[in-house]
Design an enzyme around this catalytic site. Sequence first.
Site, short mmCIF file in Angstrom:
data_model
loop_
_atom_site.label_atom_id
_atom_site.label_comp_id
_atom_site.label_asym_id
_atom_site.label_seq_id
_atom_site.Cartn_x
_atom_site.Cartn_y
_atom_site.Cartn_z
CB SER A 1 -0.85 0.00 1.27
OG SER A 1 -1.47 1.26 1.46
CE1 TYR B 1 -4.57 -2.50 4.95
CE2 TYR B 1 -3.60 -0.34 4.58
CZ TYR B 1 -4.16 -1.50 4.09
OH TYR B 1 -4.31 -1.67 2.72
N1 LIG Z 1 -8.70 -0.28 -1.35
C1 LIG Z 1 -7.61 0.37 -1.01
O1 LIG Z 1 -7.62 1.61 -0.83
C2 LIG Z 1 -6.31 -0.36 -0.86
C3 LIG Z 1 -5.13 0.37 -0.81
C4 LIG Z 1 -3.93 -0.30 -0.64
C5 LIG Z 1 -3.90 -1.68 -0.53
N2 LIG Z 1 -5.07 -2.37 -0.58
C6 LIG Z 1 -5.01 -3.84 -0.41
O2 LIG Z 1 -5.68 -4.49 -1.46
C7 LIG Z 1 -6.13 -5.77 -1.00
C8 LIG Z 1 -7.59 -5.95 -1.40
O3 LIG Z 1 -8.39 -5.03 -0.68
P1 LIG Z 1 -9.68 -4.33 -1.31
O4 LIG Z 1 -9.48 -2.87 -1.20
O5 LIG Z 1 -9.99 -4.92 -2.63
O6 LIG Z 1 -10.78 -4.69 -0.18
P2 LIG Z 1 -11.98 -5.72 -0.17
O7 LIG Z 1 -12.97 -5.47 -1.24
O8 LIG Z 1 -12.44 -5.71 1.25
O9 LIG Z 1 -11.30 -7.11 -0.50
C9 LIG Z 1 -10.61 -7.86 0.44
C10 LIG Z 1 -10.52 -9.28 -0.08
O10 LIG Z 1 -9.72 -10.02 0.85
C11 LIG Z 1 -10.44 -11.17 1.23
N3 LIG Z 1 -10.12 -11.53 2.61
C12 LIG Z 1 -10.09 -10.73 3.70
N4 LIG Z 1 -9.79 -11.46 4.80
C13 LIG Z 1 -9.64 -12.74 4.36
C14 LIG Z 1 -9.36 -13.96 5.00
N5 LIG Z 1 -9.16 -14.06 6.33
N6 LIG Z 1 -9.29 -15.09 4.26
C15 LIG Z 1 -9.49 -15.03 2.92
N7 LIG Z 1 -9.76 -13.90 2.25
C16 LIG Z 1 -9.84 -12.78 2.97
C17 LIG Z 1 -11.92 -10.82 1.08
O11 LIG Z 1 -12.65 -12.02 0.82
P3 LIG Z 1 -13.70 -12.68 1.86
O12 LIG Z 1 -14.32 -11.58 2.67
O13 LIG Z 1 -14.66 -13.38 0.96
O14 LIG Z 1 -12.89 -13.63 2.67
C18 LIG Z 1 -11.87 -9.96 -0.18
O15 LIG Z 1 -11.91 -10.77 -1.33
C19 LIG Z 1 -5.88 -5.80 0.51
O16 LIG Z 1 -4.68 -6.50 0.78
C20 LIG Z 1 -5.72 -4.32 0.85
O17 LIG Z 1 -4.94 -4.12 2.01
C21 LIG Z 1 -6.28 -1.76 -0.75
#
Ligand SMILES: NC(=O)c1ccc[n+]([C@@H]2O[C@H](COP(=O)([O-])OP(=O)(O)OC[C@H]3O[C@@H](n4cnc5c(N)ncnc54)[C@H](OP(=O)(O)O)[C@@H]3O)[C@@H](O)[C@H]2O)c1
Length: 259
Positions: A143, A156
């Site tokens: 991130s 985080y």
């Molecule tokens: N959105 C942002 O601003 C941002 C910025 C920087 C980095 N990121 C990173 O990008 C990645 C994806 O996040 P997102 O923004 O797309 O959020 P999101 O829509 O909440 O997606 C998170 C994903 O991770 C899965 N997940 C969470 N906990 C899990 C567990 N214990 N076991 C298996 N799967 C799990 C969820 O699936 P289930 O709930 O079905 O398990 C979901 O598919 C994360 O690593 C996040 O830190 C996001």
Amino acid sequence: MNAQPITNGGNTIFIPGATSGIGLALALRLQAKGNTVIIGGRRAELLEELAREHGFATVAIDTTDAASIRSAATEVIARHPDLNVLVAMAGIMRIEDWQSADGFLADAEAVVTTNVLGPIRLIAALIEQLRSRPDAAIVTVSSGLAHTPLRPTPSYNASKAAIHMLSESIRLQLADTSVRVLELVPPAVATDLLPGQAQSPFAMPLDAFADEVISLLETQPEAHEILVENVKFLRFAEVRGDYDQVVGTLNTSDPHAGA
Ligand SMILES: NC(=O)c1ccc[n+]([C@@H]2O[C@H](COP(=O)([O-])OP(=O)(O)OC[C@H]3O[C@@H](n4cnc5c(N)ncnc54)[C@H](OP(=O)(O)O)[C@@H]3O)[C@@H](O)[C@H]2O)c1
């Protein structure tokens, strides 16, 4: 090694954490490029629905649970012996108050278990499979907050800094193997990662972010980090020498900063 862009097609890609958000947006695009994509997550109904709608292979996995990671990895390898790309996408973000233990400890433990131990265990479960393929990749997901802290989310920010350094380090260890290590470094993207994030005017629209990522994978296959333009403000603050100013700007302009 002349790496083939993942976007060329013909890869078998496992994305635990693709039931929503960035993982799903990239899964759709990587599949459209001619790759076989296996999506994973805890929400079984969503996995079924996405399999029906888009033809993804799926596996149920909880990346906080070592046994679940091992059995999902075994299942994926058995069904997809060509597996050559792991995208360690699953992650959570929690708002914490570090002025008392009740305000942060449980969330901090959940964040470290999911965001740091999860990818470590996933790589452990799949490294030998990946090494057996002639052209393989591990894509980690850090991130911009690995480089510039957002006040309400200390664990985080730290978990993503750990992923950054882990990526830098294992890339050195795997340099003489067939396995590349790419680090995806998103800025704020409009997903459900935090309540309200999908509506945040500060967050980049998901489709625009995913399109830019695919274009970077196509045009810069040798890059160590996948950096969309929007993240450079956070990623290179210290390098540019405007770190204090960027910390200040982030913590006044992001709608979550006041949480
Ligand atoms: N959105 C942002 O601003 C941002 C910025 C920087 C980095 N990121 C990173 O990008 C990645 C994806 O996040 P997102 O923004 O797309 O959020 P999101 O829509 O909440 O997606 C998170 C994903 O991770 C899965 N997940 C969470 N906990 C899990 C567990 N214990 N076991 C298996 N799967 C799990 C969820 O699936 P289930 O709930 O079905 O398990 C979901 O598919 C994360 O690593 C996040 O830190 C996001």
